[in-house]
Enzyme design. Structure first.
Site, mmCIF file in Angstrom:
data_model
loop_
_atom_site.group_PDB
_atom_site.id
_atom_site.type_symbol
_atom_site.label_atom_id
_atom_site.label_comp_id
_atom_site.label_asym_id
_atom_site.label_seq_id
_atom_site.Cartn_x
_atom_site.Cartn_y
_atom_site.Cartn_z
ATOM 1 N N TYR A 159 0.866 -1.174 0.000
ATOM 2 C CA TYR A 159 0.000 0.000 0.000
ATOM 3 C C TYR A 159 0.904 1.226 0.000
ATOM 4 C CZ TYR A 159 -3.636 3.342 1.340
ATOM 5 O OH TYR A 159 -4.498 4.421 1.370
ATOM 6 N N ASP B 149 -2.007 -1.526 -4.052
ATOM 7 C CA ASP B 149 -2.383 -0.183 -4.455
ATOM 8 C C ASP B 149 -1.109 0.643 -4.528
ATOM 9 O OD1 ASP B 149 -3.329 2.355 -4.772
ATOM 10 O OD2 ASP B 149 -4.782 2.269 -3.128
ATOM 11 N N HIS C 245 -12.435 0.246 -4.476
ATOM 12 C CA HIS C 245 -11.599 -0.510 -5.413
ATOM 13 C C HIS C 245 -12.313 -1.819 -5.762
ATOM 14 C CE1 HIS C 245 -7.683 1.727 -4.657
ATOM 15 N NE2 HIS C 245 -8.432 2.139 -3.644
#
Length: 269
Positions: free
Chosen positions: A116, A156, A260
């Site tokens: 992330y 991500d 998402h």
């Protein structure tokens, strides 16, 4: 081997979202064929994550998680059909290893990483933090690229690598997530002649998207005005085994359990 990556936008919310309609994260886990699911933005303590995922763990999933030292922020995890052989939190960074932004797990000859990467805001400390993270994590990526085993970093990345990865790229050329220096950083490690391949792009060449993040606001989802920042980055040994990739985009806005969507790739022997 099927692997999925998904930014859950808060594990407790993802589990509760659409639960009454039996369309939330837990029903999705019951239906997926993935053997490994990498999670980002868990935003919970380990105890809270165990409680939220208790039904899935009782049904046979195994969890490895890295929570953030900052309450309610970040957090990454790996769900798998069998326990990992080894788990490592962070990548050797004094600044970032306790922030819940990276976790690695080994399964036989495969290493998977759940990432992330920080979002930023040009001209602020948030962007400075993102830049420092990129520099530190880039050194780790270089090391991973030299490993003699299959390596996959999912998550991500908070950077659109090319103009095909953001619907409104022209409106974002000066914004964090599409800055020239961020895109150049991606190109140092990903692409032809580099240590890693963007397997979704390799399987969907020359087309916009497929996007996996859309703002909750306005008509972004309905108009498919999204960003492709949820990536599966494989080293060459693994990338050549990728045979299919798709985004599990919900059929309608009101069926979402995160902002998402799951990104799923099948790898064959």
């Amino acid at each position: 081997m099927i692997i999925t990556s998904i930014n859950v936008n808060g594990i407790r919310a993802a589990v509760k979202q659409r639960s009454e309609e039996n369309l939330g994260m837990l029903p999705w886990l019951r239906g997926t064929k993935a053997e490994v699911v990498l999670l980002q933005e868990v935003r919970a303590t380990h105890k809270q994550t165990l409680a939220a995922l208790a039904p899935a763990l009782e049904e046979g999933w195994h969890l490895a998680a890295a929570e953030s030292s900052i309450a309610g922020r970040n957090g990454v995890a790996v769900l798998s059909r069998r326990p990992a052989d080894a788990v490592r939190v962070g990548f050797g960074s004094e600044e970032f290893d306790d922030t819940g932004r990276y976790l690695e797990a080994d399964f036989d000859g495969l290493t998977v990483g759940s990432l992330y990467l920080p979002s930023g805001d040009v001209g602020t400390e948030r962007q400075d933090e993102k830049d420092r993270f990129r520099a530190a994590f880039g050194a780790h990526l270089a090391k991973l690229g030299r490993r003699r085993r299959e390596v996959l970093v999912c998550g991500d990345w908070n950077i659109g690598h090319t103009e095909l990865d953001i619907k409104n790229w022209k409106g974002n050329v000066k914004n964090s997530g599409f800055l020239p220096e961020e895109r150049a950083w991606m190109s140092e490690y990903i692409g032809e002649g580099r240590a890693f391949k963007d397997v979704v792009r390799e399987l969907h060449p020359g087309v916009p998207g497929p996007y996996a993040w859309w703002s909750w606001r306005g008509k972004a989802f309905d108009n498919d005005s999204g960003w492709r920042i949820d990536l599966q980055i494989a080293n060459n040994a693994l990338a050549k085994r990728a045979v299919s990739a798709h985004v599990e985009r919900p059929a309608a806005y009101n069926l979402r359990w995160s902002d998402h969507a799951p990104v799923t790739v099948e790898y064959q022997d």
